[in-house]
Design a protein around this motif. Sequence first.
Motif, PDB file in Angstrom:
ATOM      1  N   THR A  95      -3.458   9.578   4.642  1.00 49.91           N
ATOM      2  CA  THR A  95      -2.617  10.719   4.254  1.00 49.91           C
ATOM      3  C   THR A  95      -1.496  10.875   5.284  1.00 49.91           C
ATOM      4  O   THR A  95      -0.812  11.888   5.311  1.00 49.91           O
ATOM      5  N   ALA A  96      -1.324   9.852   6.108  1.00 50.64           N
ATOM      6  CA  ALA A  96      -0.368   9.898   7.215  1.00 50.64           C
ATOM      7  C   ALA A  96       1.075   9.898   6.723  1.00 50.64           C
ATOM      8  O   ALA A  96       1.388   9.363   5.662  1.00 50.64           O
ATOM      9  N   THR A  97       1.914  10.502   7.536  1.00 52.58           N
ATOM     10  CA  THR A  97       3.356  10.401   7.353  1.00 52.58           C
ATOM     11  C   THR A  97       3.952   9.972   8.687  1.00 52.58           C
ATOM     12  O   THR A  97       3.326  10.127   9.747  1.00 52.58           O
ATOM     13  N   GLY A  98       5.140   9.412   8.630  1.00 51.90           N
ATOM     14  CA  GLY A  98       5.804   8.992   9.849  1.00 51.90           C
ATOM     15  C   GLY A  98       7.304   9.040   9.668  1.00 51.90           C
ATOM     16  O   GLY A  98       7.809   9.059   8.537  1.00 51.90           O
ATOM     17  N   THR A  99       8.007   9.060  10.779  1.00 55.15           N
ATOM     18  CA  THR A  99       9.459   9.059  10.750  1.00 55.15           C
ATOM     19  C   THR A  99       9.935   7.617  10.856  1.00 55.15           C
ATOM     20  O   THR A  99       9.613   6.921  11.812  1.00 55.15           O
ATOM     21  N   ASP A 100      10.689   7.171   9.866  1.00 55.57           N
ATOM     22  CA  ASP A 100      11.162   5.785   9.874  1.00 55.57           C
ATOM     23  C   ASP A 100      12.354   5.623  10.818  1.00 55.57           C
ATOM     24  O   ASP A 100      12.805   6.583  11.452  1.00 55.57           O
ATOM     25  N   LEU A 101      12.846   4.399  10.934  1.00 54.73           N
ATOM     26  CA  LEU A 101      13.933   4.111  11.865  1.00 54.73           C
ATOM     27  C   LEU A 101      15.231   4.834  11.509  1.00 54.73           C
ATOM     28  O   LEU A 101      16.106   5.005  12.356  1.00 54.73           O
ATOM     29  N   ALA A 102      15.347   5.304  10.258  1.00 54.81           N
ATOM     30  CA  ALA A 102      16.529   6.067   9.837  1.00 54.81           C
ATOM     31  C   ALA A 102      16.347   7.569  10.062  1.00 54.81           C
ATOM     32  O   ALA A 102      17.218   8.359   9.730  1.00 54.81           O
ATOM     33  N   GLY A 103      15.171   7.970  10.601  1.00 52.06           N
ATOM     34  CA  GLY A 103      14.909   9.373  10.870  1.00 52.06           C
ATOM     35  C   GLY A 103      14.341  10.143   9.693  1.00 52.06           C
ATOM     36  O   GLY A 103      14.241  11.360   9.735  1.00 52.06           O
ATOM     37  N   GLU A 104      13.951   9.445   8.622  1.00 49.29           N
ATOM     38  CA  GLU A 104      13.400  10.089   7.424  1.00 49.29           C
ATOM     39  C   GLU A 104      11.874  10.120   7.487  1.00 49.29           C
ATOM     40  O   GLU A 104      11.238   9.152   7.903  1.00 49.29           O
ATOM     41  N   GLN A 105      11.289  11.240   7.043  1.00 45.50           N
ATOM     42  CA  GLN A 105       9.826  11.341   6.944  1.00 45.50           C
ATOM     43  C   GLN A 105       9.352  10.522   5.736  1.00 45.50           C
ATOM     44  O   GLN A 105       9.920  10.638   4.651  1.00 45.50           O
ATOM     45  N   GLN A 106       8.325   9.704   5.941  1.00 51.98           N
ATOM     46  CA  GLN A 106       7.807   8.834   4.897  1.00 51.98           C
ATOM     47  C   GLN A 106       6.284   8.894   4.884  1.00 51.98           C
ATOM     48  O   GLN A 106       5.660   9.029   5.934  1.00 51.98           O
ATOM     49  N   PRO A 107       5.665   8.761   3.692  1.00 49.35           N
ATOM     50  CA  PRO A 107       4.225   8.518   3.674  1.00 49.35           C
ATOM     51  C   PRO A 107       3.984   7.115   4.234  1.00 49.35           C
ATOM     52  O   PRO A 107       4.873   6.257   4.159  1.00 49.35           O
ATOM     53  N   VAL A 108       2.825   6.871   4.830  1.00 47.02           N
ATOM     54  CA  VAL A 108       2.560   5.576   5.473  1.00 47.02           C
ATOM     55  C   VAL A 108       1.193   5.064   5.039  1.00 47.02           C
ATOM     56  O   VAL A 108       0.219   5.812   5.015  1.00 47.02           O
ATOM     57  N   MET A 109       1.149   3.768   4.714  1.00 49.25           N
ATOM     58  CA  MET A 109      -0.095   3.146   4.249  1.00 49.25           C
ATOM     59  C   MET A 109      -0.164   1.694   4.715  1.00 49.25           C
ATOM     60  O   MET A 109       0.838   0.984   4.737  1.00 49.25           O
ATOM     61  N   HIS A 110      -1.366   1.248   5.044  1.00 49.75           N
ATOM     62  CA  HIS A 110      -1.598  -0.180   5.289  1.00 49.75           C
ATOM     63  C   HIS A 110      -1.810  -0.845   3.929  1.00 49.75           C
ATOM     64  O   HIS A 110      -2.922  -1.112   3.507  1.00 49.75           O
ATOM     65  N   ALA A 111      -0.716  -1.117   3.236  1.00 49.01           N
ATOM     66  CA  ALA A 111      -0.787  -1.716   1.904  1.00 49.01           C
ATOM     67  C   ALA A 111      -0.796  -3.242   1.967  1.00 49.01           C
ATOM     68  O   ALA A 111      -1.005  -3.902   0.949  1.00 49.01           O
ATOM     69  N   CYS A 112      -0.565  -3.801   3.143  1.00 47.74           N
ATOM     70  CA  CYS A 112      -0.421  -5.251   3.280  1.00 47.74           C
ATOM     71  C   CYS A 112      -1.536  -5.877   4.116  1.00 47.74           C
ATOM     72  O   CYS A 112      -1.473  -7.055   4.441  1.00 47.74           O
ATOM     73  N   GLY A 113      -2.527  -5.098   4.508  1.00 45.09           N
ATOM     74  CA  GLY A 113      -3.680  -5.662   5.200  1.00 45.09           C
ATOM     75  C   GLY A 113      -3.553  -5.819   6.696  1.00 45.09           C
ATOM     76  O   GLY A 113      -4.369  -6.487   7.317  1.00 45.09           O
ATOM     77  N   HIS A 114      -2.566  -5.189   7.308  1.00 45.40           N
ATOM     78  CA  HIS A 114      -2.415  -5.363   8.747  1.00 45.40           C
ATOM     79  C   HIS A 114      -3.495  -4.630   9.537  1.00 45.40           C
ATOM     80  O   HIS A 114      -3.755  -4.988  10.694  1.00 45.40           O
ATOM     81  N   ASP A 115      -4.142  -3.631   8.936  1.00 46.51           N
ATOM     82  CA  ASP A 115      -5.323  -3.027   9.563  1.00 46.51           C
ATOM     83  C   ASP A 115      -6.434  -4.076   9.665  1.00 46.51           C
ATOM     84  O   ASP A 115      -7.150  -4.169  10.667  1.00 46.51           O
ATOM     85  N   TYR A 116      -6.521  -4.917   8.649  1.00 46.01           N
ATOM     86  CA  TYR A 116      -7.472  -6.037   8.639  1.00 46.01           C
ATOM     87  C   TYR A 116      -7.070  -7.077   9.684  1.00 46.01           C
ATOM     88  O   TYR A 116      -7.915  -7.610  10.399  1.00 46.01           O
ATOM     89  N   HIS A 117      -5.771  -7.388   9.797  1.00 40.56           N
ATOM     90  CA  HIS A 117      -5.294  -8.332  10.813  1.00 40.56           C
ATOM     91  C   HIS A 117      -5.757  -7.907  12.199  1.00 40.56           C
ATOM     92  O   HIS A 117      -6.277  -8.715  12.976  1.00 40.56           O
ATOM     93  N   VAL A 118      -5.526  -6.637  12.544  1.00 39.18           N
ATOM     94  CA  VAL A 118      -5.876  -6.146  13.878  1.00 39.18           C
ATOM     95  C   VAL A 118      -7.390  -6.207  14.087  1.00 39.18           C
ATOM     96  O   VAL A 118      -7.868  -6.676  15.120  1.00 39.18           O
ATOM     97  N   THR A 119      -8.143  -5.754  13.103  1.00 37.85           N
ATOM     98  CA  THR A 119      -9.602  -5.723  13.228  1.00 37.85           C
ATOM     99  C   THR A 119     -10.184  -7.122  13.389  1.00 37.85           C
ATOM    100  O   THR A 119     -11.031  -7.354  14.263  1.00 37.85           O
ATOM    101  N   THR A 120      -9.741  -8.060  12.573  1.00 38.55           N
ATOM    102  CA  THR A 120     -10.279  -9.417  12.672  1.00 38.55           C
ATOM    103  C   THR A 120      -9.733 -10.144  13.899  1.00 38.55           C
ATOM    104  O   THR A 120     -10.438 -10.970  14.493  1.00 38.55           O
ATOM    105  N   GLY A 121      -8.501  -9.831  14.299  1.00 37.98           N
ATOM    106  CA  GLY A 121      -7.966 -10.415  15.530  1.00 37.98           C
ATOM    107  C   GLY A 121      -8.766  -9.991  16.744  1.00 37.98           C
ATOM    108  O   GLY A 121      -9.087 -10.800  17.618  1.00 37.98           O
ATOM    109  N   LEU A 122      -9.113  -8.708  16.802  1.00 29.95           N
ATOM    110  CA  LEU A 122      -9.946  -8.229  17.904  1.00 29.95           C
ATOM    111  C   LEU A 122     -11.363  -8.798  17.809  1.00 29.95           C
ATOM    112  O   LEU A 122     -12.006  -9.046  18.835  1.00 29.95           O
ATOM    113  N   GLY A 123     -11.835  -9.036  16.585  1.00 29.41           N
ATOM    114  CA  GLY A 123     -13.136  -9.682  16.420  1.00 29.41           C
ATOM    115  C   GLY A 123     -13.131 -11.098  16.967  1.00 29.41           C
ATOM    116  O   GLY A 123     -14.051 -11.518  17.683  1.00 29.41           O
ATOM    117  N   ALA A 124     -12.081 -11.852  16.643  1.00 24.96           N
ATOM    118  CA  ALA A 124     -11.951 -13.218  17.175  1.00 24.96           C
ATOM    119  C   ALA A 124     -11.864 -13.191  18.697  1.00 24.96           C
ATOM    120  O   ALA A 124     -12.487 -14.020  19.381  1.00 24.96           O
TER     121      ALA A 124
END
Length: 198
Positions: A95-124
């Motif tokens: 349910t997170a929001t964040g300010t993008d590089l243009a200064g606009e508030q945006q909803p934010v989601m790990h829609a591309c699996g980078h949460d998985y990248h970090v988790t499995t990278g730390l596992g390795a």
Amino acid sequence: MSLLTPAMNETLDRIQEWQEPLLKDLHQNPELSMMEERTCGIVTERLTDLGYAVHQIGGGVVGVLANGEGRVVLHRADMDALPIREDSGLDYASTATGTDLAGEQQPVMHACGHDYHVTTGLGAAAILAENREDWSSTAVMLFQPGEEFGDGARRCSAVAPTAPCPTWVWTRWCWPRRSSSASRPWSPARSPRESSGW
């Protein structure tokens, strides 16, 4: 046939106790490109605890674990999320929001699996650190920011002075596929010497 030793497989089984909660935490707390401060903090703390020499580079993190003679293998994991509102129905949905590089508030989601990248990278990283007697080489664990909007790789070229030049680079993309399957890229990749400034 497993490429992991029995001890590495035991580590793999054990680290799942922290990997699932970490994956859910990262999924609930995504960060936009080049704003991955919380994620960098988590990565830095875990790599340090595992005995890696850790450096902050270009908004990302690199950990180096020298373990005798052999090739230098770099593992790359992306960290950033997308400006997308999550509607997955998961009990750990963002349910997170964040300010993008243009200064606009945006909803934010790990829609591309980078949460998985970090988790499995730390596992390795954990498997390698906890089973040093089972391998010999240097592991370079690179956690890259800003993949979604491009600038992270260029900024991470600062890794060159902090890590040895890799002989092999291992990275992956998350695609909906059958479990335990793998595929090769459809086009040739450039060597790290050609593309990263080493």
